[in-house]
Write a protein that holds these residues in place. Structure first.
Motif, short mmCIF file in Angstrom:
data_model
loop_
_atom_site.label_atom_id
_atom_site.label_comp_id
_atom_site.label_asym_id
_atom_site.label_seq_id
_atom_site.Cartn_x
_atom_site.Cartn_y
_atom_site.Cartn_z
N UNK A 57 -11.53 14.64 50.73
CA UNK A 57 -10.98 15.91 50.26
C UNK A 57 -11.78 17.09 50.83
N UNK A 92 -14.21 26.34 35.82
CA UNK A 92 -13.36 25.55 34.93
C UNK A 92 -12.39 24.70 35.75
N UNK A 93 -12.94 23.98 36.71
CA UNK A 93 -12.15 23.15 37.61
C UNK A 93 -12.86 21.80 37.75
N UNK A 94 -12.15 20.68 37.56
CA UNK A 94 -12.87 19.40 37.41
C UNK A 94 -13.32 18.71 38.69
N UNK A 95 -12.88 19.20 39.83
CA UNK A 95 -13.17 18.43 41.05
C UNK A 95 -13.81 19.26 42.16
N UNK A 106 -10.18 29.99 44.34
CA UNK A 106 -8.82 29.92 44.87
C UNK A 106 -8.19 28.56 44.60
N UNK A 107 -8.98 27.51 44.74
CA UNK A 107 -8.45 26.18 44.48
C UNK A 107 -9.27 25.09 45.14
N UNK A 110 -5.93 20.25 47.25
CA UNK A 110 -4.45 20.29 47.16
C UNK A 110 -3.93 21.71 47.38
N UNK A 111 -4.57 22.65 46.69
CA UNK A 111 -4.11 24.03 46.75
C UNK A 111 -4.33 24.61 48.14
N UNK A 114 -1.67 23.22 50.43
CA UNK A 114 -0.35 23.82 50.21
C UNK A 114 -0.30 25.29 50.62
N UNK B 22 -8.83 6.73 41.21
CA UNK B 22 -8.20 7.59 42.20
C UNK B 22 -6.70 7.65 41.96
N UNK B 37 0.41 28.51 41.98
CA UNK B 37 -0.09 27.15 42.15
C UNK B 37 -1.33 26.85 41.31
N UNK B 38 -2.27 27.79 41.35
CA UNK B 38 -3.52 27.56 40.62
C UNK B 38 -3.26 27.39 39.13
N UNK B 41 -1.73 23.94 38.45
CA UNK B 41 -2.73 22.87 38.50
C UNK B 41 -3.65 22.92 37.29
N UNK B 42 -3.98 24.15 36.87
CA UNK B 42 -4.84 24.29 35.70
C UNK B 42 -4.16 23.72 34.46
N UNK B 45 -4.43 20.01 34.66
CA UNK B 45 -5.83 19.66 34.38
C UNK B 45 -6.13 19.71 32.89
N UNK B 52 -9.58 13.10 33.10
CA UNK B 52 -10.17 13.52 34.39
C UNK B 52 -11.67 13.26 34.44
N UNK B 56 -12.21 9.86 39.59
CA UNK B 56 -13.05 10.40 40.67
C UNK B 56 -12.25 11.29 41.61
N UNK B 57 -11.07 10.81 41.96
CA UNK B 57 -10.28 11.56 42.93
C UNK B 57 -8.88 11.80 42.38
N UNK B 58 -8.46 13.03 42.39
CA UNK B 58 -7.20 13.37 41.74
C UNK B 58 -6.41 14.35 42.61
N UNK B 59 -5.22 13.93 42.99
CA UNK B 59 -4.37 14.79 43.81
C UNK B 59 -3.13 15.13 43.01
N UNK B 60 -2.74 16.39 43.02
CA UNK B 60 -1.53 16.70 42.28
C UNK B 60 -0.57 17.58 43.06
N UNK B 61 0.71 17.36 42.75
CA UNK B 61 1.75 18.18 43.31
C UNK B 61 2.56 18.68 42.13
#
Lengths: 148, 72
Positions: A57, A92-95, A106-107, A110-111, A114, B22, B37-38, B41-42, B45, B52, B56-61
């Motif tokens: 990533x 406040x973002x987990x990854x 910003x992200x 993924x963000x 995109x 994953x 988008x943010x 995703x929030x 989350x 979460x 370990x690894x998380x992808x989202x659409x």
């Protein structure tokens, strides 16, 4: 002695005022991150370094930045456990990875991906005075001139 | 995953070969309407806050129903 005391205690005192509800260690990390994200227009927190990312990533974000030829600061969270947890609390973002533009979160991967695909990234970079290399390439190519 | 909204669809793919660390998710919901988008995703989350911690690894659409129909 007096000077030494003042130098050591004053920052603690200041932090205590700003964030009374948080333990000192967190407040110090938050302040440190605050400085880091405002130090450059684009700042990336990642695993590893741009020349040797240690996570797919993080690598994806590095590749996107490279494509747009964005100058940025990168910080390896694997090198500092405080930052690794601290940055997640901060935004406040987990990854990881995490991208900041103009001090704003910003992200993650993924963000960024995109935003890259939608062209939004070019716009965001433009707002902070960075011209994407993809834009420069498009302008130089006569094909895209015709499209316009 | 708990549905965020009645009018929603979610698809979870385990990419970890079963070790459960994953995942990638596709979330389609009208609750995303008008949200950048943010923010989308929030939202995801926050619903998965507990889960979460161990992923370990998380992808989202994240798509609105309209966007989802347009792409499929």
């Amino acid at each position: 002695m007096n000077n030494l005391l003042r130098r050591n205690l004053l920052p603690i005192y200041n932090n205590a005022i700003k964030l009374t509800y948080r333990p000192f260690a967190d407040a110090a990390t938050k302040e440190k991150i605050d400085k880091i994200v405002k130090n450059n227009k684009v700042v990336v927190f990642m695993k590893g370094v741009p020349d040797a990312p240690r996570c797919g990533f993080s690598n994806a974000v590095v590749q996107i930045m490279r494509m747009h030829a964005v100058p940025y600061d990168s910080h390896d969270v694997l090198a500092d456990e405080n930052i690794r947890q601290g940055i997640k609390d901060y935004s406040n973002w987990p990854t990881i990875p995490q991208v900041f533009i103009n001090g704003e979160f910003v992200g993650g991967c993924d963000i960024m991906l995109q935003m890259h695909q939608s062209g939004e990234l070019v716009e965001e970079l433009k707002k902070v005075g960075i011209k994407s290399a993809l834009l420069t390439a498009a302008e130089e190519s006569p094909k895209s001139e015709e499209k316009k | 995953m708990d549905p965020i909204h009645e009018n929603s669809l979610s698809e979870v793919t385990d990419e970890s070969d079963g070790c459960g660390a994953k995942f990638s998710v596709l979330v389609v919901s009208d609750k995303f309407q008008g949200k950048p988008l943010l923010a989308r995703h929030r939202l995801v989350n926050s619903v998965l806050q507990e889960e979460l911690k161990t992923i370990h690894a998380f992808t989202q659409k994240t798509l609105t129903v309209e966007q989802w129909k347009a792409q499929s």
